[in-house]
Design a protein around this motif. Structure first.
Motif, PDB file in Angstrom:
ATOM      1  N   LEU A  57       0.930  -1.072   0.069  1.00 60.64           N
ATOM      2  CA  LEU A  57      -0.056  -0.047  -0.086  1.00 60.64           C
ATOM      3  C   LEU A  57       0.740   1.220   0.033  1.00 60.64           C
ATOM      4  N   ALA A  58       1.913   1.365   1.058  1.00 62.35           N
ATOM      5  CA  ALA A  58       2.671   2.538   0.938  1.00 62.35           C
ATOM      6  C   ALA A  58       3.594   2.711  -0.119  1.00 62.35           C
ATOM      7  N   GLY A  59       4.258   1.711  -0.559  1.00 65.85           N
ATOM      8  CA  GLY A  59       5.160   1.976  -1.607  1.00 65.85           C
ATOM      9  C   GLY A  59       4.593   2.719  -2.724  1.00 65.85           C
ATOM     10  N   PRO A  60       3.484   2.145  -3.491  1.00 65.00           N
ATOM     11  CA  PRO A  60       2.855   2.726  -4.550  1.00 65.00           C
ATOM     12  C   PRO A  60       2.432   4.222  -4.409  1.00 65.00           C
ATOM     13  N   ALA A  61       1.741   4.269  -3.328  1.00 62.55           N
ATOM     14  CA  ALA A  61       1.249   5.651  -2.741  1.00 62.55           C
ATOM     15  C   ALA A  61       2.280   6.775  -2.655  1.00 62.55           C
ATOM     16  N   GLY A 329       2.699   8.664   1.837  1.00 60.11           N
ATOM     17  CA  GLY A 329       2.544   7.401   1.570  1.00 60.11           C
ATOM     18  C   GLY A 329       1.957   6.506   2.896  1.00 60.11           C
ATOM     19  N   PHE A 330       2.796   6.682   3.846  1.00 55.34           N
ATOM     20  CA  PHE A 330       2.478   5.813   5.114  1.00 55.34           C
ATOM     21  C   PHE A 330       0.929   6.386   5.545  1.00 55.34           C
ATOM     22  N   ASN A 331       0.672   7.719   5.499  1.00 55.18           N
ATOM     23  CA  ASN A 331      -0.493   8.177   5.715  1.00 55.18           C
ATOM     24  C   ASN A 331      -1.690   7.474   5.308  1.00 55.18           C
ATOM     25  N   ALA A 332      -1.592   7.427   3.728  1.00 54.72           N
ATOM     26  CA  ALA A 332      -2.689   6.796   3.040  1.00 54.72           C
ATOM     27  C   ALA A 332      -2.661   5.376   3.370  1.00 54.72           C
ATOM     28  N   SER A 414      -2.183  11.355  11.660  1.00 50.65           N
ATOM     29  CA  SER A 414      -3.393  11.984  10.898  1.00 50.65           C
ATOM     30  C   SER A 414      -4.067  10.992   9.911  1.00 50.65           C
ATOM     31  N   GLY A 415      -3.397  10.210   9.326  1.00 54.71           N
ATOM     32  CA  GLY A 415      -3.987   9.120   8.674  1.00 54.71           C
ATOM     33  C   GLY A 415      -4.755   8.102   9.325  1.00 54.71           C
ATOM     34  N   VAL A 416      -4.412   8.111  10.658  1.00 58.58           N
ATOM     35  CA  VAL A 416      -5.192   7.175  11.743  1.00 58.58           C
ATOM     36  C   VAL A 416      -6.477   7.936  11.998  1.00 58.58           C
ATOM     37  N   ALA A 417      -6.394   9.294  12.044  1.00 54.72           N
ATOM     38  CA  ALA A 417      -7.551   9.936  12.175  1.00 54.72           C
ATOM     39  C   ALA A 417      -8.556   9.822  11.251  1.00 54.72           C
ATOM     40  N   VAL A 418      -8.032   9.799   9.790  1.00 50.14           N
ATOM     41  CA  VAL A 418      -9.080   9.788   8.722  1.00 50.14           C
ATOM     42  C   VAL A 418      -9.567   8.166   8.717  1.00 50.14           C
ATOM     43  N   GLY A 419      -8.623   7.267   8.984  1.00 53.73           N
ATOM     44  CA  GLY A 419      -9.251   5.986   8.934  1.00 53.73           C
ATOM     45  C   GLY A 419     -10.523   5.547  10.105  1.00 53.73           C
ATOM     46  N   CYS A 420     -10.274   6.447  11.218  1.00 58.22           N
ATOM     47  CA  CYS A 420     -11.442   6.261  12.268  1.00 58.22           C
ATOM     48  C   CYS A 420     -12.436   7.453  12.019  1.00 58.22           C
ATOM     49  N   GLY A 421     -12.384   8.581  11.127  1.00 56.81           N
ATOM     50  CA  GLY A 421     -13.385   9.352  11.212  1.00 56.81           C
ATOM     51  C   GLY A 421     -13.460  10.500  11.983  1.00 56.81           C
ATOM     52  N   TRP A 422     -11.990  10.991  12.415  1.00 57.83           N
ATOM     53  CA  TRP A 422     -11.853  11.880  13.540  1.00 57.83           C
ATOM     54  C   TRP A 422     -11.460  13.253  12.775  1.00 57.83           C
ATOM     55  N   GLN A 423     -11.734  13.497  11.610  1.00 59.85           N
ATOM     56  CA  GLN A 423     -11.330  14.545  10.975  1.00 59.85           C
ATOM     57  C   GLN A 423     -11.714  15.838  11.748  1.00 59.85           C
ATOM     58  N   ALA A 424     -13.039  16.072  12.317  1.00 59.09           N
ATOM     59  CA  ALA A 424     -13.354  17.155  13.052  1.00 59.09           C
ATOM     60  C   ALA A 424     -12.442  17.436  14.231  1.00 59.09           C
ATOM     61  N   THR A 425     -12.295  16.582  15.036  1.00 54.29           N
ATOM     62  CA  THR A 425     -11.714  16.595  16.042  1.00 54.29           C
ATOM     63  C   THR A 425     -10.203  17.226  15.953  1.00 54.29           C
ATOM     64  N   VAL A 426      -9.549  16.593  14.845  1.00 59.77           N
ATOM     65  CA  VAL A 426      -8.194  16.941  14.555  1.00 59.77           C
ATOM     66  C   VAL A 426      -7.981  18.485  13.817  1.00 59.77           C
TER      67      VAL A 426
END
Length: 504
Positions: A57-61, A329-332, A414-426
């Motif tokens: 996942l991370a490499g191509p991203a 890339g690791f974020n994605a 921040s990627g963890v936040a996106v995966g969990c749906g915490w965008q508003a909190t962040v």
């Protein structure tokens, strides 16, 4: 009980065309839950499984983000061959106008990353195509006010204090980027749709081929057809549309997407307001991060005799920007891993993925920081021959090294936040840490204490460090079982809207 060999065969190694037949593999959760196996053996097996899922996942991203930056770089390089004024105009149009649209669209597109990733993990395959279409609708509508801003970019640039001649030429370059706005609007939802299913290599091949074509087309437009500055920016817009069309055709034609893409759906028109709210929070979260270090450059320009400071910080920001592609890339990757595992009801796997990705990214960032410090005396010569600038860059390298280490952790969180749906909190955290603490602190240190660019950068590092610590605290305190329940409720809510629309 599976054998060690079986545990080391991740689902991404499958070559079956119908990759949607299983959203995520349960073996990682089984390994982490099996208390009959010694802890060290469980840890080794689980780490191996996670790494085999992570790097494809991370490499191509990472490569895709690098290629996207290279396309813009190529365009500015060809503009530079038209003259110094054209080069300055292209750089101004890119950093002053284009990055605004890029950050906004990419941020809003991360909303579909949350929903698609969680839906895919929960085997709600048909919803991925609906979410993607909803995102495209919302982003296309968002592109309309951005288009107005592009059209009136000259008075905007003049208001910001840019020279009239430069603003006038930059306007021409920006006009050619208007079609790119809508390419962004379609591309980012498609990209997140693919990433949610761990399909990232095709985007890499498409982007790589388009980069080569972009170089050829730019040469033809600038040197053969002699269309000039607007020709170079229109070529960039065309190249982005080539990527969009190629990726969409791949989705439509590839058998692996027969469950996640079922064609255009009227359901995409339902639940748009809820999607707008999630997209807006995502956009604010990312834009505040993207603009933060641009503010650093702008404030540096207010120093007495700022030329040397701007030259040295431009070199450091170029290096930081290049290295940041790795963290993005690791974020994605972590966003996909966490959202997939939460959707599948695997709390232990989600938590373990967060740990592994952070450790890998942190180790890489430390290596980057060590290299920067070791090469601090010669780094600037890749950009300029000036010894004075080289010495100034050398003085800034310790700040750059700290920034690189923080950039190895913060984007992953921040990627963890996106995966969990915490965008508003962040988004709230970013406002407080970056703009209520980091920027004022930097100004106080830089101007009041006379520390110059080092003081400004120190303040910004303080804001980033505080934000990273808060995100780390939130992540460490996360109840992953509760996150699984929250994910289930979110998917049922969105699915309920879908069903209500069907019944009506």
């Amino acid at each position: 009980m599976e054998t060690e060999e079986e545990l080391h065969q991740p689902f991404l190694s499958s070559t079956h065309d119908d990759r949607s037949s299983h959203a995520t593999d349960s073996r990682l959760e089984e390994v982490l839950s099996d208390t009959t196996v010694p802890f060290s053996k469980r840890l080794l097996s689980a780490t191996w499984i996670e790494l085999k899922l992570l790097f494809p996942l991370a490499g191509p991203a990472i490569i895709v983000y690098v290629i996207n930056n290279l396309m813009s770089f190529v365009t500015r390089a060809f503009a530079g061959h038209l003259g110094n004024l054209e080069l300055a105009a292209a750089n101004l149009g890119n950093s002053g106008i284009q990055l605004l649209a890029y950050g906004l669209m990419l941020g809003m597109g991360s909303a579909v990353e949350t929903l698609c990733g969680q839906a895919y993990g929960a085997n709600k395959h048909e919803m991925l195509g609906v979410y993607m279409q909803r995102a495209i609708i919302v982003l296309v509508v968002t592109g309309i006010p951005l288009t107005v801003a592009y059209i009136f970019c000259e008075p905007i640039l003049l208001l910001l204090g840019e020279p009239p001649e430069l603003a006038s030429v930059a306007k021409v370059f920006v006009y050619g980027l208007i079609p790119q706005i809508y390419a962004y609007a379609v591309n980012f939802p498609i990209q997140k749709f693919l990433q949610a299913q761990s399909v990232v290599a095709p985007s890499t091949y498409i982007s790589g081929a388009t980069l080569l074509l972009h170089v050829l087309l730019s040469w033809v437009v600038v040197y053969w057809l002699k269309i000039g500055l607007i020709g170079s920016s229109l070529t960039l817009s065309l190249s982005w549309w080539i990527i969009v069309v190629a990726q969409f055709l791949y989705i439509v034609l590839a058998p692996r997407f027969k469950r996640t893409w079922t064609g255009l759906s009227i359901e995409a028109l339902s639940g748009l307001w809820a999607f707008v709210k999630l997209s807006a929070a995502s956009a604010v979260m990312l834009c505040l991060e993207t603009w933060y270090f641009q503010v650093l450059v702008l404030i540096t320009g207010l120093l007495d005799n700022p030329q040397l400071s701007l030259d040295s910080i431009a070199v450091c920001m170029s290096i930081a920007g290049l290295m940041l592609n790795i963290s993005i890339g690791f974020n994605a990757a972590v966003s996909v891993r966490v959202s997939n595992e939460l959707g599948a009801g695997h709390p232990k796997s989600a938590a373990f993925s967060v740990i592994v990705v952070n450790m890998i990214s942190f180790i890489i960032s430390v290596i980057e920081a060590v290299l920067v410090l070791a090469l601090r005396r010669v780094l600037s010569y890749a950009f300029t021959d000036g010894e004075t600038v080289a010495n100034a860059v050398s003085d800034l390298c310790p700040y750059l090294a700290v920034t690189l280490i923080l950039n190895g952790i913060q984007p992953v969180l921040s990627g963890v936040a996106v995966g969990c749906g915490w965008q508003a909190t962040v988004a709230y955290v970013n406002v407080g840490c970056y703009y209520l603490i980091g920027v004022p602190l930097g100004c106080i240190l830089g101007f009041n204490f006379g520390l110059g660019v080092q003081g400004i950068w120190s303040g910004m590092i303080g804001g980033t460090m505080l934000q990273t610590l808060i995100l780390l605290w939130i992540t460490l305190r996360t109840d992953w079982d509760k996150e699984v329940s929250t994910t289930k409720e979110r998917l049922e809510k969105w699915d309920h809207k879908k069903q209500a629309k069907v019944e009506s």
